[in-house]
Design a protein around this motif. Sequence first.
Motif, PDB file in Angstrom:
ATOM      1  N   HIS A 151       9.891  28.934  40.377  1.00 47.67           N
ATOM      2  CA  HIS A 151       8.577  28.380  40.076  1.00 47.67           C
ATOM      3  C   HIS A 151       7.734  29.420  39.344  1.00 47.67           C
ATOM      4  O   HIS A 151       7.117  29.128  38.308  1.00 47.67           O
ATOM      5  CB  HIS A 151       7.877  27.939  41.366  1.00 47.67           C
ATOM      6  N   ARG A 152       7.736  30.633  39.864  1.00 48.25           N
ATOM      7  CA  ARG A 152       6.998  31.709  39.198  1.00 48.25           C
ATOM      8  C   ARG A 152       7.610  32.015  37.831  1.00 48.25           C
ATOM      9  O   ARG A 152       6.890  32.255  36.855  1.00 48.25           O
ATOM     10  CB  ARG A 152       6.999  32.965  40.066  1.00 48.25           C
ATOM     11  N   GLY A 153       8.946  31.999  37.764  1.00 47.02           N
ATOM     12  CA  GLY A 153       9.608  32.267  36.494  1.00 47.02           C
ATOM     13  C   GLY A 153       9.288  31.228  35.435  1.00 47.02           C
ATOM     14  O   GLY A 153       9.068  31.572  34.262  1.00 47.02           O
ATOM     15  N   ASP A 154       9.248  29.964  35.821  1.00 46.90           N
ATOM     16  CA  ASP A 154       8.848  28.919  34.876  1.00 46.90           C
ATOM     17  C   ASP A 154       7.430  29.167  34.367  1.00 46.90           C
ATOM     18  O   ASP A 154       7.131  29.004  33.176  1.00 46.90           O
ATOM     19  CB  ASP A 154       8.905  27.540  35.549  1.00 46.90           C
ATOM     20  N   GLY A 155       6.530  29.581  35.270  1.00 45.74           N
ATOM     21  CA  GLY A 155       5.165  29.874  34.870  1.00 45.74           C
ATOM     22  C   GLY A 155       5.092  31.088  33.952  1.00 45.74           C
ATOM     23  O   GLY A 155       4.278  31.131  33.022  1.00 45.74           O
ATOM     24  N   HIS A 156       5.946  32.065  34.198  1.00 39.15           N
ATOM     25  CA  HIS A 156       5.971  33.259  33.345  1.00 39.15           C
ATOM     26  C   HIS A 156       6.407  32.889  31.925  1.00 39.15           C
ATOM     27  O   HIS A 156       5.848  33.402  30.950  1.00 39.15           O
ATOM     28  CB  HIS A 156       6.926  34.292  33.936  1.00 39.15           C
ATOM     29  N   THR A 157       7.373  31.985  31.824  1.00 34.89           N
ATOM     30  CA  THR A 157       7.783  31.519  30.499  1.00 34.89           C
ATOM     31  C   THR A 157       6.624  30.824  29.790  1.00 34.89           C
ATOM     32  O   THR A 157       6.395  31.034  28.591  1.00 34.89           O
ATOM     33  CB  THR A 157       8.986  30.568  30.618  1.00 34.89           C
ATOM     34  N   ILE A 158       5.886  30.009  30.528  1.00 31.08           N
ATOM     35  CA  ILE A 158       4.706  29.358  29.948  1.00 31.08           C
ATOM     36  C   ILE A 158       3.729  30.411  29.424  1.00 31.08           C
ATOM     37  O   ILE A 158       3.182  30.283  28.320  1.00 31.08           O
ATOM     38  CB  ILE A 158       4.030  28.453  30.997  1.00 31.08           C
ATOM     39  N   ALA A 159       3.512  31.463  30.212  1.00 32.90           N
ATOM     40  CA  ALA A 159       2.573  32.516  29.808  1.00 32.90           C
ATOM     41  C   ALA A 159       3.066  33.254  28.567  1.00 32.90           C
ATOM     42  O   ALA A 159       2.273  33.589  27.673  1.00 32.90           O
ATOM     43  CB  ALA A 159       2.369  33.503  30.962  1.00 32.90           C
TER      44      ALA A 159
END
Length: 273
Positions: free
Chosen positions: A159-167
């Motif tokens: 979940h955090r990794g998906d958000g990091h990709t978004i960032a």
Amino acid sequence: MDTIARHLCRQLLEPIHLVAYMSEEPTEEINALGFEGYWPGYFAARSAPLGKAPAEVVDALFYNFAPGEVAACIPSVWDVTTPEAVLAARERGAVKALRRILGDLADSPELARAADVATKVAVNAPAAGRLLYAGLRSIPVPDEPVARIWHAATLLREHRGDGHTIALVAAGVDGQEAHVFQSIDWGMKPRDYGRLGPLTDDQLATVVNGLRARGLVDDSDRFTPAGRALKNQIESLTDTLAAPAYAILTPHEVDQLTADLTPIATRLEENGY
């Protein structure tokens, strides 16, 4: 809440997740299905929540692998076995690794309680825009506490990794540039950063020179003020995007989960995780 999310996920939960990549047992369990070496099983296991997705989809979600790395394994891994078999093998191996490393902690009431609370967070996080996390959410949650806490840690890490990709996408930083940013942040030369190893010298020079042209990296392979500011912006947005998952916890639950996870994370750190 951003700080809580960073501490719980990065410092306390992510080490639990990492046994899947850094311990022998998961690789042994996955390779027993018919794979050889490390990477075919890695790409199979990590992408398995998506089913038999094509290389283009997996490459887009994994984001920072060098060109061709995903396609070397996907979709050919599915000629060997099924996503369901790989997921089961990875979980078995992760549980074996955690039991070996944690010893008596594996059967402690603190771990069981942490598994329940972490699972509460993990299955209630917002899924919009988080495709790898959403795929993992479709997998039944294990009952056994060690498997349960590993599954919860994996959900929250992705979940955090998906958000990091978004960032990263929002900041205009591509996958290989992200590795250069990480190497500089760790005080390393880009060529010494392992995930940049698949790039040729010319390819790596093109990436670094592109960052220099944007005023983000100087001639000594260090951040310029603008580069440091952008790196901090990416990390801050990653924390912000991760934070809503943890809003379900009361202050007491945050304190209790932190207390229960700390000896587990400490034992893992002592063993190199």
